[in-house]
Design a protein around this motif. Structure first.
Motif, PDB file in Angstrom:
ATOM      1  N   CYS A 279      -4.274  -0.325   0.237  1.00 38.47           N
ATOM      2  CA  CYS A 279      -4.894  -1.478   0.902  1.00 38.47           C
ATOM      3  C   CYS A 279      -6.363  -1.152   1.167  1.00 38.47           C
TER       4      CYS A 279
ATOM      5  N   CYS B  75       0.846  -1.198   0.000  1.00 38.67           N
ATOM      6  CA  CYS B  75       0.000   0.000   0.000  1.00 38.67           C
ATOM      7  C   CYS B  75       0.882   1.250   0.000  1.00 38.67           C
TER       8      CYS B  75
ATOM      9  N   CYS C  16      -6.924   1.515   4.061  1.00 35.52           N
ATOM     10  CA  CYS C  16      -6.564   2.886   3.654  1.00 35.52           C
ATOM     11  C   CYS C  16      -7.559   3.428   2.632  1.00 35.52           C
TER      12      CYS C  16
ATOM     13  N   ASN D 190      -0.005   4.112   0.891  1.00 37.42           N
ATOM     14  CA  ASN D 190      -0.374   5.022   1.976  1.00 37.42           C
ATOM     15  C   ASN D 190       0.223   4.592   3.315  1.00 37.42           C
ATOM     16  N   CYS D 191      -0.052   3.356   3.749  1.00 36.24           N
ATOM     17  CA  CYS D 191       0.466   2.923   5.059  1.00 36.24           C
ATOM     18  C   CYS D 191       1.796   2.181   4.926  1.00 36.24           C
TER      19      CYS D 191
HETATM   20 ZN   LIG Z   1      -2.701   0.968   3.600  1.00 34.69          ZN
END
Ligand SMILES: [Zn+2]
Ligand SMILES: [Zn+2]
Lengths: 317, 96
Positions: free
Chosen positions: A25, A5, A28, A7-8
């Motif tokens: 993911c 992912c 997210c 983002n995370c």
């Molecule tokens: Zn994520």
């Protein structure tokens, strides 16, 4: 071979967002999607504090996702708004009855009040009866005219001054495009407004105006939302004509095109002084109208001439 | 190869209202691009154009997920089908 992912940077990416090409993911994606709706609501001040908000609920993916997102945002950001679901029963046998069951399940699940108003009660005619009388060729336009009126009447009945609907970015882009194709310059600028000021005391807003159709469907999928996806029997087919096919093709090769079209529509906003239709009240029912009689009353008049034995009472506020 | 195919978001209307089809695929159906044509030819009696384009590509607006992962992250139609895959076709075109 699995992708992380963006983002995370910890969980596996499961979704490529059409909106910006990011790989995210499930968790997210859900959070980002909700945050963006919150930003849209804040940016355009869609909800005033303490205001009761009607949510147009059809049982379909857009309105079901809207109910879910608003319920979560209310809790997270402590919105001082109460929500009430408003459903229209057009009287489409074997279709609307089933989708209303979906709305009722969601009403219980989210514990929200529900107001159902029917064409038959409001106007004396169900959509099935109307089509028996006038034929199927303009069914979507008859339905649209009466739905608009029915939503206004339902909102008045339960004293809701603002209605949130599930219209999304693809719907808005399609409307802009259709108005371009028709050369309707007045409507081009109006079609992409975020809050349409129909009447002085009743407004509509579209919290999903920047949400892509595909992301709404993915959001509903990842959250396992209970929605109704059968096609209306009067809608000829799911592709709904060339503009929609074009937009889906465009989105595939140039994802930001959807938002670009909405933005283009807004840049066409006409100065106030230009030829906007004169707004007046319908002489029969009092609804805001650009002519002496509103479109709903013109349609009902035509219907009642075709079958004069039925008495029609249009509810007044 | 045993797979489960799901038709979601209204696509079940194209395959006689089946939301889920468990099946054993013929040997030559090894990749998603083959599966799409196989579905069109074997499971759909009408309205195939709502599933694939004239070029036999999946209709834009339909998402494909393999085991709940967007096929855009799996090489799309070149994804090689694995035993017991759950392949979902999810329409954003149907209903409203
Ligand atoms: Zn994520
Ligand atoms: Zn009127």
């Amino acid at each position: 071979m699995s992708i992380l992912c963006e983002n995370c940077k910890t969980k596996r990416a499961v979704f490529l967002r059409p909106k910006n090409g990011s790989k995210v993911c499930k968790e997210c994606f859900i959070e980002l999607f909700e945050e963006e709706v919150h930003e849209t609501i804040q940016k355009f001040q869609m909800f005033e504090p303490k205001e009761k908000i009607g949510i147009g609920a059809s049982g379909g993916k857009d309105s079901t996702a809207l109910i879910h997102v608003l319920t979560k945002l209310k809790e997270k950001y402590k919105y001082e708004n109460d929500f009430v679901l408003i459903s229209i029963d057009e009287g489409i046998h074997g279709y609307r009855d089933d989708s209303l069951e979906t709305v009722k399940r969601n009403q219980l699940f989210y514990n929200l009040p529900l107001e159902i108003v029917s064409f038959k009660d409001l106007f004396g005619w169900s959509l099935d009866d109307i089509i028996l009388n006038l034929g199927p060729s303009n069914s979507c336009s008859y339905c649209g005219i009466l739905r608009r009126q029915a939503l206004d009447l339902a909102a008045q009945k339960i004293s809701v001054k603002k209605l949130a609907t599930g219209h999304n970015a693809n719907d808005a882009a399609e409307t802009v495009l259709l108005n371009f194709l028709r050369g309707d310059s007045v409507r081009i600028s109006r079609s992409s407004e975020f809050i349409i000021n129909d009447q002085n005391d009743f407004k509509r807003c579209k919290p999903f105006i920047y949400a892509y159709q595909k992301e709404i469907v993915a959001y509903a999928y990842f959250n396992k939302l209970d929605y109704f996806s059968t096609e209306c029997p009067y809608a000829v087919n799911a592709l709904r004509g060339k503009p929609r096919i074009f937009l889906n093709d465009l989105e595939r090769v140039h994802p930001s095109g959807i938002i670009d079209i909405i933005d283009s529509g807004q840049l066409f906003a006409l100065p106030d002084s230009s030829i906007k239709p004169k707004i007046q009240k319908c002489q029969k029912c009092g609804a805001v109208s650009s002519q002496n009689l509103c479109q709903a009353c013109i349609l009902l008049e035509k219907l009642n001439k075709s079958k004069p034995k039925i008495e029609i009472e249009i509810e007044k506020k | 190869m045993n797979v489960t195919i799901e038709f979601l978001g209204g696509l079940d209307a194209l395959v006689e209202k089946q939301k889920e089809v468990k099946t054993t695929l013929p040997k030559e159906i090894t990749h998603l691009k083959h599966l799409i044509i196989w579905i069109k030819e074997n499971l759909m009696k009408s309205r195939q154009e709502e599933f694939v384009t004239n070029e036999l590509q999946i209709r834009p607006g339909i998402m494909v997920l393999v085991n709940e992962i967007d096929w855009a992250l799996l090489d799309e139609e070149n994804y090689e089908i694995q035993q017991n895959d759950r392949i979902a076709f999810l329409s954003s075109l149907h209903g409203g």
